[in-house]
Design an enzyme around this catalytic site. Structure first.
Site, short mmCIF file in Angstrom:
data_model
loop_
_atom_site.label_atom_id
_atom_site.label_comp_id
_atom_site.label_asym_id
_atom_site.label_seq_id
_atom_site.Cartn_x
_atom_site.Cartn_y
_atom_site.Cartn_z
N HIS A 1 25.91 76.18 -56.91
CA HIS A 1 25.82 74.88 -57.26
C HIS A 1 26.35 74.37 -58.51
O HIS A 1 27.13 72.94 -58.74
CB HIS A 1 24.27 73.89 -57.07
N HIS A 2 25.61 74.77 -59.71
CA HIS A 2 25.83 74.37 -61.51
C HIS A 2 25.48 75.93 -61.99
O HIS A 2 24.97 77.08 -61.62
CB HIS A 2 24.40 73.04 -61.69
N GLN B 1 22.66 79.65 -66.93
CA GLN B 1 21.94 80.31 -65.90
C GLN B 1 22.97 79.68 -64.86
O GLN B 1 23.53 78.38 -64.85
CB GLN B 1 20.88 78.87 -66.79
N HIS C 1 23.19 78.07 -60.83
CA HIS C 1 22.38 78.10 -59.57
C HIS C 1 22.74 78.05 -58.18
O HIS C 1 23.96 78.03 -58.11
CB HIS C 1 21.79 76.47 -59.58
N HIS D 1 20.36 63.65 -64.77
CA HIS D 1 19.71 64.60 -63.84
C HIS D 1 18.02 63.33 -63.22
O HIS D 1 17.36 62.98 -63.62
CB HIS D 1 18.89 65.51 -64.92
N HIS E 1 15.45 64.80 -59.26
CA HIS E 1 15.51 66.04 -58.37
C HIS E 1 16.10 64.70 -56.82
O HIS E 1 17.28 64.31 -56.93
CB HIS E 1 14.28 66.07 -57.97
N MET F 1 12.89 64.42 -61.71
CA MET F 1 13.04 63.70 -63.43
C MET F 1 14.03 62.73 -63.70
O MET F 1 14.53 62.14 -62.76
CB MET F 1 13.49 64.54 -64.02
#
Ligand SMILES: *[C@@H]1O[C@H](CO)[C@@H](O)[C@H](O)[C@H]1NC(C)=O
Ligand SMILES: *[C@@H]1O[C@H](CO)[C@@H](O)[C@H](O)[C@H]1NC(C)=O
Length: 358
Positions: A71-72, A143, A145, A213, A215, A285
């Site tokens: 995803h990212h 990182q 995802h 950003h 959720h 968030m």
């Protein structure tokens, strides 16, 4: 014939050498996941590299990753890393378990972010993000995802090439993060969370990109510079669309005395409880990241502007609030967001501004 070939090839080699000598301080740092295996859907995996201790600048990012795998991808700068033992680790940001943090102690700095189906983002010429040296950034962590649990035998080498230089850049990049604390009560079609801070540094900054950003409840997030009562849009995007850095809507200066402001418009129709601002996917968030450059040369740290959404309201401080601050108008892909929140079948006033002239 042979002689002329030799002369030609040595000439060619010379010109290649000249190119390299032109800026021997430039190098590429490629960071890839070391055969990572995603063991469940939605896994977050991290991999770290220690960087050259000398001061360097990231001048561009070349992602090596595809949207069908992840995803990212986030790129962070860390003073230390949370997990020295493993080549990669599950970095789920569970603060009760320090092994799962991205950086040791959790003090991480966003260096970049991609949603993998979004276009990549380039720094303008002469702009670099300083790392190493006295910045406190000793590691770069990527990182990923991942979307799915991998089938047996499958592993991943997604990553990024950072184009770096040790030559001091005339303009350095930095981040200003705008957001709120607080909570979203249930059954709201368009609950606004608002924030604003006066910019108090003596040096001006020039926003070039932004990233929103949230959720699951974020419908649209907008950010502004306010100068002498006039609002200029820096960016407006749905956090349900790829959460990458986008070019700012308007290239403007932000100087001492200006105000930076943001609003997140949240839809909690499907919730029957309060939703707090917090780190997990069942929390929310409300963040608007401003990526800027500045001619100021000392080390930069991320700056923050956070307000309590329950007590801070734009209306108490400002006039001329743009009518489009909660609008999806002009955002490409907005139809998906309207469908996601089922906004078409509901017509209360609250939602009108979301749909205005759609
Ligand atoms: C870094 O990689 C890019 C893309 O492959 C390439 O164009 C560039 O020349 C490389 N730079 C160095 C210093 O090797
Ligand atoms: C963003 O701005 C840069 C520089 O102004 C430009 O080269 C690039 O094409 C823009 N990207 C998009 C997606 O509009």
């Amino acid at each position: 014939m042979i002689v002329s070939f030799l002369i030609l090839s040595s000439l060619m080699r010379l010109s290649v050498c000249d190119d390299l000598d032109y800026d021997t301080e430039s190098y590429n740092l490629t960071i890839r996941m070391p055969d990572a295996v995603s063991e469940k859907p939605d896994s977050l995996l991290c991999h770290a590299v220690r960087i050259d201790p000398r001061e360097s600048y990231i001048v561009s990012y070349i992602p090596h990753a595809t949207a069908d795998v992840a995803h990212h991808m986030m790129v962070f700068g860390c003073g230390g890393i949370a997990n020295y033992e493993e080549p990669y680790w599950a970095c789920s940001e569970n603060y009760k378990n320090p092994e799962t943090l991205v950086c040791d102690g959790g003090q991480k700095q966003v260096v970049f972010a991609w949603a993998l189906d979004a276009p990549s983002f380039q720094f303008p010429k002469g702009v670099g993000l300083r790392v190493g040296g006295t910045t406190g950034i000793n590691y770069i962590v990527i990182q990923l995802h991942y979307k799915e649990k991998f089938s047996p035998g499958r592993s991943d080498n997604s990553g990024v090439t950072l184009q770096m230089t040790r030559t001091r850049q005339p303009k350095q990049a930095g981040f200003y993060v705008i957001g709120t604390s607080g909570y979203i009560p249930p059954k709201h079609l368009a609950f606004p969370m608002e924030t604003a801070c006066e910019y108090t540094n003596d040096y001006p900054i020039y926003p070039i990109g932004y990233r929103t950003h949230s959720h699951n409840l974020g419908v649209v997030t907008s950010g502004y510079r306010i100068r002498d009562g006039r609002w200029t849009e820096l960016g407006r995007m749905s956090p349900q669309l790829p959460e990458t850095f986008y070019n700012v809507t308007n290239l403007v200066e932000v100087k001492h005395g200006d105000v930076l402001a943001a609003r997140c418009t949240m839809n909690s129709m499907k919730r029957d409880r309060d939703t707090n601002i917090g780190p997990t996917n069942s929390d929310e968030m409300c963040n608007f990241y401003v990526l800027y450059y500045t001619y100021w040369q000392p080390n930069l740290e991320a700056q923050f502007c956070f307000r309590d959404a329950q007590t801070f309201h734009w209306n108490d401080y400002f006039e001329n609030i743009p009518g489009t601050a909660s609008s999806l108008v002009g955002i490409s892909g907005a139809e998906k967001v309207i469908e996601m929140f089922d906004l078409n079948s509901r017509l209360p006033e609250e939602v009108e501004q979301l749909q205005e002239t759609m």
